[in-house]
Scaffold this active site. Structure first.
Site: not given
Length: 311
Positions: A250-252
């Site tokens: 998700a963060g990537d």
């Protein structure tokens, strides 16, 4: 079209679905098992290219089938893999992802060849960096390699984005070469000692990073949204609320998608954040790392759907 180059990790992920995380000494049965291309660096590169950026990957793999798998996977997304080098002494990086029924995960990483990339390796591919607009790096590769890449980037007017994950002590000279730092709330707390509880603590965190030499900050704070701070403005941008299936990547996805839309002077940072949040909201509704990262068309459709619900 932004030209994005990513320095970072290339891992083959093994995903184990479980009902809940085990207690110390406990053995649990897995519900399912799958494998996919991953690594924070590779994930961010895939997110960037699928969001519309011309993308290049810098990294290192082992001389093994897993390394070939990673190269084939990136090339399938039309990512330039020419700067990726091969290490004959250690294997390609791997990650084992434990995924519970609520979509939360724990990840065990074997760095392998990711940890062997050196400043000398970076200098050999300086032309790839010079021909880009944005350079992204994380901490799944050595900081001295990132510093070497950021030095080349700053000499050639690139905008540098640092994702300090997993969080660790940062070389102060690397911070002075960083235009934008993008931690999540946990990483931010590790780096500054300030716990993210409300907007006041976020503003204090921005001041702390500014004292370290970075004036532009984005903190991702899960379902509460994203906080950003620049010299001109700071603001909390609300999240898109969806049912999470798997929060891996998700963060990537957020960082890669952000880089595809961001202007080099960061003047459109809020709209780029909103776009990246939309991309990330799609990722968490799917299983796996790179298989879950959406395309530009999917993001645009989702943006319209979210807007229609709002109205």
């Amino acid at each position: 079209m932004n030209k994005v180059i990513v320095l970072g990790s290339l891992n083959v992920d093994t995903i184990l679905k479980i009902k809940r995380f085990p207690n110390p000494g406990e053995t649990l049965e897995t519900l399912d098992k799958s494998s996919a291309a991953g690594g924070k660096g590779a994930n961010q590169a895939v997110a960037a290219v699928r969001s519309g950026a011309q993308t290049t990957m810098i990294g290192q793999i082992g001389h093994d089938d897993l390394g070939k798998f990673m190269i084939d996977s990136l090339q399938n997304d039309h990512i330039d893999v020419s700067p990726i080098t091969v290490n004959d002494t250690v294997g390609t990086g791997t990650a084992t992802v434990l995924l519970d029924e609520n979509g939360q995960n724990c990840i065990l990483v074997y760095g392998g060849a990711n940890q062997k990339i050196s400043p000398e390796d970076i200098k050999k591919i300086s032309d790839n960096i010079k021909n880009s607009d944005f350079l992204i790096s994380q901490f799944e590769t050595p900081q001295n390699a990132t510093k070497a890449a950021f030095e080349i980037a700053k000499e050639n007017s690139l905008t540098t984005i640092l994702n300090p994950a997993p969080a660790s002590k940062i070389d102060s000279s690397l911070l002075t070469l960083t235009d934008l730092i993008v931690p999540n709330e946990t990483e931010s707390t590790v780096l500054t000692g300030i716990k993210i509880t409300d907007e006041k603590s976020m503003i204090e965190t921005a001041k702390a990073f500014s004292k370290m030499g970075i004036d532009n900050l984005i903190i991702t704070i899960g379902d509460r949204g994203v906080f950003y701070s620049t010299k001109e403005k700071s603001e909390l941008v609300s999240a898109y609320h969806v049912k999470a299936v798997d929060t891996t990547a998700a963060g990537d996805t957020f960082i890669g998608a952000l880089s595809s839309q961001l202007k080099k002077d960061l003047s459109n940072i809020k709209s780029a954040i909103s776009f990246a949040q939309c991309a990330s909201s799609i990722t968490v509704q799917r299983l796996g790392a790179q298989p879950s990262i959406p395309t530009l068309n999917e993001i645009r459709i989702a943006e319209k759907n979210y807007e229609s619900v709002k109205n």
